[in-house]
Design a protein around this motif. Structure first.
Motif, PDB file in Angstrom:
ATOM      1  N   THR A  84       0.842  -1.191   0.000  1.00  0.00           N
ATOM      2  CA  THR A  84       0.000   0.000   0.000  1.00  0.00           C
ATOM      3  C   THR A  84       0.873   1.235   0.000  1.00  0.00           C
ATOM      4  O   THR A  84       1.860   1.320   0.703  1.00  0.00           O
ATOM      5  CB  THR A  84      -0.850   0.015   1.288  1.00  0.00           C
ATOM      6  OG1 THR A  84      -1.677  -1.137   1.266  1.00  0.00           O
ATOM      7  CG2 THR A  84      -1.726   1.257   1.328  1.00  0.00           C
ATOM      8  N   ASP A 104     -18.244  -5.913   5.054  1.00  0.00           N
ATOM      9  CA  ASP A 104     -16.925  -6.554   4.907  1.00  0.00           C
ATOM     10  C   ASP A 104     -16.996  -7.868   4.124  1.00  0.00           C
ATOM     11  O   ASP A 104     -16.032  -8.619   4.066  1.00  0.00           O
ATOM     12  CB  ASP A 104     -16.289  -6.807   6.277  1.00  0.00           C
ATOM     13  CG  ASP A 104     -17.139  -7.749   7.124  1.00  0.00           C
ATOM     14  OD1 ASP A 104     -16.766  -7.974   8.288  1.00  0.00           O
ATOM     15  OD2 ASP A 104     -18.173  -8.263   6.614  1.00  0.00           O
ATOM     16  N   ASN A 163     -11.406  -1.286  -2.413  1.00  0.00           N
ATOM     17  CA  ASN A 163     -10.042  -1.285  -1.865  1.00  0.00           C
ATOM     18  C   ASN A 163      -9.162  -2.376  -2.454  1.00  0.00           C
ATOM     19  O   ASN A 163      -7.948  -2.386  -2.243  1.00  0.00           O
ATOM     20  CB  ASN A 163     -10.084  -1.406  -0.337  1.00  0.00           C
ATOM     21  CG  ASN A 163     -10.678  -0.155   0.298  1.00  0.00           C
ATOM     22  OD1 ASN A 163     -10.742   0.905  -0.336  1.00  0.00           O
ATOM     23  ND2 ASN A 163     -11.136  -0.267   1.531  1.00  0.00           N
ATOM     24  N   ARG A 204      -9.266   3.060   0.500  1.00  0.00           N
ATOM     25  CA  ARG A 204      -7.829   3.164   0.269  1.00  0.00           C
ATOM     26  C   ARG A 204      -7.347   1.800  -0.215  1.00  0.00           C
ATOM     27  O   ARG A 204      -7.697   0.779   0.375  1.00  0.00           O
ATOM     28  CB  ARG A 204      -7.115   3.544   1.573  1.00  0.00           C
ATOM     29  CG  ARG A 204      -5.617   3.708   1.389  1.00  0.00           C
ATOM     30  CD  ARG A 204      -4.983   4.308   2.618  1.00  0.00           C
ATOM     31  NE  ARG A 204      -3.528   4.379   2.513  1.00  0.00           N
ATOM     32  CZ  ARG A 204      -2.769   4.975   3.436  1.00  0.00           C
ATOM     33  NH1 ARG A 204      -3.336   5.535   4.497  1.00  0.00           N
ATOM     34  NH2 ARG A 204      -1.466   4.996   3.306  1.00  0.00           N
ATOM     35  N   TYR A 244      -5.750  -1.558  -0.629  1.00  0.00           N
ATOM     36  CA  TYR A 244      -4.996  -2.313   0.409  1.00  0.00           C
ATOM     37  C   TYR A 244      -3.696  -2.882  -0.154  1.00  0.00           C
ATOM     38  O   TYR A 244      -2.786  -3.217   0.587  1.00  0.00           O
ATOM     39  CB  TYR A 244      -5.870  -3.414   1.025  1.00  0.00           C
ATOM     40  CG  TYR A 244      -6.194  -4.592   0.128  1.00  0.00           C
ATOM     41  CD1 TYR A 244      -5.215  -5.531  -0.247  1.00  0.00           C
ATOM     42  CD2 TYR A 244      -7.483  -4.792  -0.356  1.00  0.00           C
ATOM     43  CE1 TYR A 244      -5.522  -6.605  -1.058  1.00  0.00           C
ATOM     44  CE2 TYR A 244      -7.793  -5.868  -1.157  1.00  0.00           C
ATOM     45  CZ  TYR A 244      -6.804  -6.767  -1.521  1.00  0.00           C
ATOM     46  OH  TYR A 244      -7.104  -7.844  -2.332  1.00  0.00           O
ATOM     47  N   ASP A 245      -3.614  -2.950  -1.475  1.00  0.00           N
ATOM     48  CA  ASP A 245      -2.364  -3.415  -2.096  1.00  0.00           C
ATOM     49  C   ASP A 245      -2.211  -2.684  -3.423  1.00  0.00           C
ATOM     50  O   ASP A 245      -2.318  -3.269  -4.499  1.00  0.00           O
ATOM     51  CB  ASP A 245      -2.407  -4.935  -2.314  1.00  0.00           C
ATOM     52  CG  ASP A 245      -1.092  -5.433  -2.942  1.00  0.00           C
ATOM     53  OD1 ASP A 245      -1.082  -6.570  -3.454  1.00  0.00           O
ATOM     54  OD2 ASP A 245      -0.116  -4.653  -2.957  1.00  0.00           O
TER      55      ASP A 245
END
Ligand code: 6PG
Length: 268
Positions: free
Chosen positions: A2, A173, A203, A240, A242-243
């Motif tokens: 990230t 989630d 994300n 955002r 995550y990777d």
């Protein structure tokens, strides 16, 4: 890995559009070179219109191999595709009717059907058509498929896609797409429900680009990027990569309440 968020401030909306077009064409080229295709989720509202119009014309149109592009949406209003409120209609009129993306590569959210059915239908579409995270047989089918680029806007209340303050979708989630009942937020007109990609799906994108312009967004930009973490109040804080990369592309007015900013080419 990230990185970011990277904050790039452009002198004005025109330069922000040019910088955004450069980001999209670079992401498309890299994805097509690496994986043979480019998956992008478009956002709605008014901010992306100049970007879509720019990508539909010189010099940007000829810099993307449109036949390798697969188009999605980060959210949609629960209206028919030809409705003036439709995000699909916005993208069609400004971009998709002017570039050779194959019809079968344009995956709209079916805003005209029952919202819960539209959300389930779109999750199936995403899982079927967007590359799996690890590819091959070892991919865990529960893993969200990874878009190459998710284009996000920001509302003055800090919403992005159709993740509105205090909405349940912010903390979702598991599901990749949810229906958003307009009556649960005071931002939407009561008659227009929404369908939205959720943080797990957004994300997972290799690159997230927020495109935000105008003084009326400055307070939300500062709250999201420099304020206390409170995604329920400022939903864009939940988004955002995550990777991957998360880039905030701002014009000067939208960045005017930030304490610390980077600068993009062309920024004053
Ligand atoms: C939508 C968008 C929404 C939008 C923001 C900003 O469907 O409207 O996805 O999240 O990006 O509301 O909208 P503007 O660009 O019009 O300010």
């Amino acid at each position: 890995m990230t990185t970011g968020p990277d904050i790039l401030v452009c002198r004005d909306a025109a330069r922000m559009t040019e910088r955004a077009a450069r980001l999209v064409t670079a992401a498309a080229g890299a994805a097509i070179h690496a994986r043979g295709g480019f998956t992008i989720a478009l956002s709605g509202g008014s901010t992306p219109r100049p970007l879509y119009e720019a990508l539909a014309g010189a010099p940007w149109r000829d810099r993307i191999a449109w036949e390798r592009v697969l188009v999605y949406w980060g959210d949609e209003r629960c209206v028919p595709p030809d409705h003036e409120e439709s995000n699909h209609r916005l993208a069609r009129e400004t971009l998709l009717d002017h570039v050779p993306v194959p019809g079968g590569s344009i995956h709209r959210i079916k805003g005209e059907i029952v919202p819960a059915d539209a959300a389930r239908d779109y999750e199936t579409t995403l899982r079927r058509t967007v590359g799996s995270p690890r590819g091959g047989d070892d991919a865990d089918q529960r893993d969200p498929p990874r878009l190459d680029l998710a284009l996000q806007g920001l509302g003055p209340d800090g919403h992005t896609a159709s993740l509105f303050p205090a909405g349940d979708a912010i903390t979702e989630d598991d599901r990749l797409v949810v229906a958003v009942d307009a009556s649960t937020t005071d931002v939407l007109p009561p008659e227009v429900d929404r369908i939205s990609l959720t943080p797990p799906m957004l994300n997972a994108a290799r690159r997230i680009v927020f495109l935000v312009a105008g003084e009326e967004k400055a307070a939300a930009v500062a709250a999201v990027l420099e304020g206390p973490r409170d995604p329920s109040r400022w939903p864009a804080q939940a988004i955002r990569a995550y990777d991957g990369e998360t880039i905030w592309l701002l014009d000067t007015p939208a960045a005017s309440r930030l304490e610390a900013v980077g600068s993009a080419e062309g920024a004053s």
